[in-house]
Scaffold this active site. Structure first.
Site, PDB file in Angstrom:
ATOM      1  N   PHE A   1     -15.603  28.148   5.485  1.00 59.04           N
ATOM      2  CA  PHE A   1     -14.536  27.247   5.062  1.00 59.04           C
ATOM      3  C   PHE A   1     -13.183  27.946   4.911  1.00 59.04           C
ATOM      4  CE2 PHE A   1     -18.551  26.683   2.704  1.00 59.04           C
ATOM      5  CZ  PHE A   1     -19.127  25.761   3.558  1.00 59.04           C
ATOM      6  N   CYS A   2     -12.910  28.869   5.809  1.00 61.44           N
ATOM      7  CA  CYS A   2     -11.638  29.611   5.772  1.00 61.44           C
ATOM      8  C   CYS A   2     -11.430  30.279   4.422  1.00 61.44           C
ATOM      9  CB  CYS A   2     -10.458  28.689   6.097  1.00 61.44           C
ATOM     10  SG  CYS A   2     -10.492  28.015   7.764  1.00 61.44           S
TER      11      CYS A   2
END
Length: 893
Positions: free
Chosen positions: A456-457
């Site tokens: 998720f970055c």
């Protein structure tokens, strides 16, 4: 308080003895390791099993308390059911749980915005006319609305519109008054919490270019500062430092104290012990999507936000809220339209507008119509929910309820079903947002649940919760793993996790559907078929929104000798009588013991798929070209935007039957209820218009096959569609290339296939899968799948018999008649194998059984590529040809 009691009141999901698990499940639990399966989970969770009509038994927590829970979850909402039906009707049949990635816009927001645009004329805000003034005044009014939303005023903060929160972060990095490090002083420091979005971590590149020291700070280190006490800052030192942290972790939903803002600015909690003045950037993009932020109580210097996280629309607009106390310190180099009071083109002369830096940033070019859309976003949000306080209570209650149920799920041996990555106990929205991050033992069912997997970055949080060291991450990269791919496990360790997140339109039914999904795929023995759909009552329907194909199916049993005399007609016709008897080995008479009397190792069936994702065209002998079987996947159906359609989006593609007639040089396309239509095999390349399309991230040159077939397809599917064909002059090189074969500099070429020129399936492997399916459900209500039906789902080009089950995965090379192939590896299966190729209906059993029996990657069949091919004379692939494989390494056939 009522919402916070949910977790305590809800009984354990698997703890009621009256709901014991089937016998034998303990052995399944013991065979699985608690490793992440995000890639498999992602593929399985987005599949809708339309064929099932019965919902499975409700878990205990759902049976006892739905009436008591629902009113609490709906607190603050006047039209909960109406909200879903009227505003989010497109969610029917779908459980959307990726609101941390992007929330959804309501219908009224889009309708009112469109009405606004059609009734008003909005001009360039930098012009001097009435339409310009309308745009300028409306944009300024939206700025006030934004400030009011965050409980502040223009006297305290300035709103600078940006192209998303990432652009806002970059703006801070470039405009911050960094002091470079020199031999005489340490210069500025850029500190950031490791639990930050990639876009925050990326600011260190700008800092590094300014010769500024960057220091990552672990969350536990920030917490420990409170215990040991950090010294106050040096009042005489004005060296600027910047500390960035998220109000809410986009990975785990952890909410970090807003009190840190004042503590860091005052020096009572310094990320590093250096003299100077600390400024704070609060990354609020994730936090403000479901919670109120009061900037009158907590006053960070910079606050980046992203509006699509709040409203769903528009998607390319964010903002940076800058404290007016800090604004004069910012530096801006570039100037653009609307930012200058005066300048000269031929001389370095530039005077900014009256309030230099912030005014120039504020007046920078922006998307004025997108800003106007925000007004309608605020209106819809307040009308439908009553405000962010209600949204916070509602979404947290759903998350707390779901967390409680997930936490209580255990296998019969007491081991937890899921491992939740969290720093809180979900006790309060002050410490936890509506995000649940976890990993599970095994995912093996197919539901239309939309969630997110990966890191998720936020690699810092991912490393911390999954226990991945820096060395491991580097090793994973060297092994080929990159951000966003589907490599979910390396060396037995997960590379990511699964995240569900709730939004203001989420309902109790969504949470319950997700929990049924988890319970079904984890607490299920191989012989247990009481698996429910991921549908919900009322707002969500199990199958009402699935695409319904026309009654019946396309059953035209066209074969090569009836419809498609080849270029070498004599050779093809001569082979038919010999091949026809061999071809009969596929039906159920051959469904014996997979590894019993194998007989000769030969090709039994050959299929090509002229139109990608459409029905197979079976032949007994067929020409071979440089890209594979002649005309195999040379065409594809695209939507009105030119996006390729597959059976994953449009299952009815399998009902379209293409038939190639080589002698007449045409392809006849048939479907039930439609008049057949002809398409020429080749067009005059000088008369067609070439366009560019994409297949599996590859750019391909194609041309449109004409208006007539477009109308035919559009009528069949009930929406605009086109048929396009790969340009004969375009060469698409294969990514996967044989280790041996073509000479250096000679790349293997592909048609519109996904991976390789050919796909081979071994009949013994199909038979073993069929036996596993039959054994898993001795009391099956429906007829078991035939071998022929199973083969059709795997959409292979070459079907063989005479090898042991899954022996093909050990092959390195294979010869089929006079043709020689390199085996590239197994085919990783997706949800298309759930689709019955005769009806277009979905059924999850095949994918579910494969995922249980074959492990992490759902592999079936192997990819082949020409090892060498001499096209100086015609080449053919024929049924009945002998198959001679070469095993890997050992080099024996």
């Amino acid at each position: 308080r009522a919402e916070r009691r949910l977790a305590r009141e809800a009984p354990p999901l698997g703890g009621d003895p009256s709901h014991s698990l089937p016998a034998g499940f303990g052995s399944l639990a013991s065979r699985t390791s608690r490793a992440g399966w995000p890639g498999l989970f992602r593929r399985q969770a987005r599949i809708m099993a339309c064929g099932a009509t019965e919902r499975g038994p409700e878990p205990p927590a759902f049976q006892r308390h739905p009436e008591a829970i629902a009113p609490r979850l709906a607190h603050g909402y006047g039209l909960r059911r109406e909200l879903r039906d009227l505003e989010f009707g497109r969610l029917a049949g779908t459980v959307y749980l990726d609101h941390a990635g992007a929330t959804l816009f309501p219908q009224s927001q889009l309708t009112n915005f469109t009405k606004d645009l059609t009734e008003n004329v909005y001009g360039n805000p930098h012009s001097q006319n009435t339409t310009s003034k309308l745009t300028h005044d409306t944009v300024e009014q939206v700025r006030y609305r934004i400030l009011s939303h965050f409980h502040t005023t223009p006297e305290d903060y300035t709103v600078i519109f940006t192209a998303g929160s990432t652009a806002a972060l970059r703006l801070v990095a470039e405009a911050f008054p960094w002091v470079s490090r020199t031999p005489e002083n340490s210069g500025s420091h850029f500190c950031y919490l490791t639990d930050n979005h990639t876009s925050v971590v990326g600011m260190r590149k700008v800092a590094s270019a300014m010769n500024v020291t960057s220091t990552p700070v672990k969350p536990e280190d920030m917490w420990s500062l409170e215990e040991r006490g950090a010294g106050a800052c040096d009042a005489d030192c004005r060296l600027p430092h910047l500390f960035c942290y998220p109000a809410q972790s986009n990975f785990s939903g952890t909410r970090y104290p807003l009190s840190w803002i004042e503590e860091v600015k005052s020096g009572r909690r310094s990320p590093v012990s250096v003299p100077g003045r600390w400024f704070v950037l609060l990354d609020a993009a994730s936090y403000v999507s479901t919670s109120p932020l009061d900037l009158s109580a907590h006053q960070p210097d910079f606050v980046p936000v992203s509006f699509y996280k709040i409203f769903g629309l528009p998607t390319g607009l964010g903002a940076l809220l800058v404290s007016n106390h800090v604004a004069p310190l910012l530096r801006k180099g570039y100037f653009g339209g609307g930012t200058a009071a005066a300048y000269l083109a031929g001389e370095d002369f530039y005077i900014p507008r009256s309030s230099p830096t912030v005014a120039s940033l504020k007046m920078a070019p922006y998307h004025s119509l997108d800003i106007i859309a925000l007004k309608h976003g605020f209106d819809a949000l307040e009308h439908l929910t009553g405000g962010m306080e209600n949204i916070q209570r509602h979404t947290f209650a759903l998350a707390q309820y779901t967390h409680s149920a997930l936490s209580s799920l255990c296998y019969p041996n007491g081991a937890p079903v899921v491992r939740i990555y969290s720093d809180s106990k979900f006790s309060s929205p002050d410490v936890q947002g509506p995000i649940i991050n976890f990993n599970v033992d095994k995912m093996a069912s197919l539901y239309n649940i939309h969630l997110r997997t990966g890191c998720f970055c936020n690699l810092g949080a991912c490393q911390r919760h999954l226990g991945l060291s820096d060395e491991m991450v580097k090793k994973h990269f060297q092994a080929g793993h990159v951000c966003g791919d589907d490599v979910d496990i390396i060396d037995g360790r997960p590379t990511g996790s699964v995240r569900v997140s709730f939004g203001y339109m989420s309902t109790l039914e969504d949470a319950q559907a997700f929990l049924r999904f988890i319970r079904a795929i984890c607490l299920r023995s191989p012989g247990d078929q009481s698996v429910s759909q991921a549908s919900t009552s009322g707002a969500l329907s199990s199958g009402s929104d699935c695409h319904s194909p026309p009654e019946g199916a396309c059953t035209d049993p066209t074969v090569c000798n009836d419809s498609c005399p080849a270029a070498n007609t004599v050779d093809l016709d001569r082979s038919l009588s010999k091949a026809s008897s061999i071809q009969q080995t596929l039906p159920e008479e051959a469904a014996g013991i997979p590894n019993g009397d194998l007989g000769s190792h030969i090709v039994t069936n050959i299929y090509l798929y002229p139109i990608k994702s459409c029905a197979a065209f079976e032949v007994t002998k067929w020409p071979v070209g440089s890209k594979g079987l002649l005309y195999d996947r040379n065409w594809m159906v695209v939507n009105h935007n030119g996006i390729c359609l597959s059976q994953k989006q449009e299952p009815r593609l399998c009902l379209i039957q293409p038939v190639i007639n080589l002698q007449q040089r045409i392809m006849v396309i048939k479907a039930k209820g439609m008049e057949p239509i002809e398409v020429p095999l080749e067009e005059d390349s000088t008369r067609v218009q070439i366009c560019q399309s994409r297949v599996c991230a590859d750019r391909v040159n194609t041309y449109d096959c004409g208006e007539n077939v477009s109308k035919w397809l559009s009528k069949f599917f009930g929406r605009p569609c086109h048929l396009i064909k790969q340009s004969p002059d375009f060469q698409r090189n294969a990514r996967k290339t044989p280790g041996k074969g073509p000479s250096p500099g000679t790349a293997a070429t592909l048609s519109l296939v996904n991976e390789a020129q050919y796909l081979l399936v071994n009949t013994s492997s199909v038979l073993e899968l069929q036996q596993q399916l039959n054994a898993s459900d001795e009391h099956r209500k429906e007829e078991p799948l035939s071998v022929k039906d199973l083969v059709s789902r795997f959409r292979a080009n070459i079907i063989t018999k005479g090898a042991r089950a899954f022996e093909e995965e050990a092959w390195d090379e294979v010869s089929v008649g006079s043709l020689h192939f390199q085996v590239l590896g197994p085919c990783h299966r997706c949800q298309m194998i759930c689709i019955d190729q005769k009806t277009g209906q979905r059924n999850q059993d095949v994918f579910q059984q494969l995922s249980e029996s074959r492990g992490r990657k759902v592999n079936f069949g192997v990819y082949l590529m020409h090892a060498s091919l001499d096209l100086s004379s015609p080449c053919f692939l024929s049924v009945g040809s002998e198959v001679l494989p070469v095993l890997k390494e050992r080099g024996v056939s």
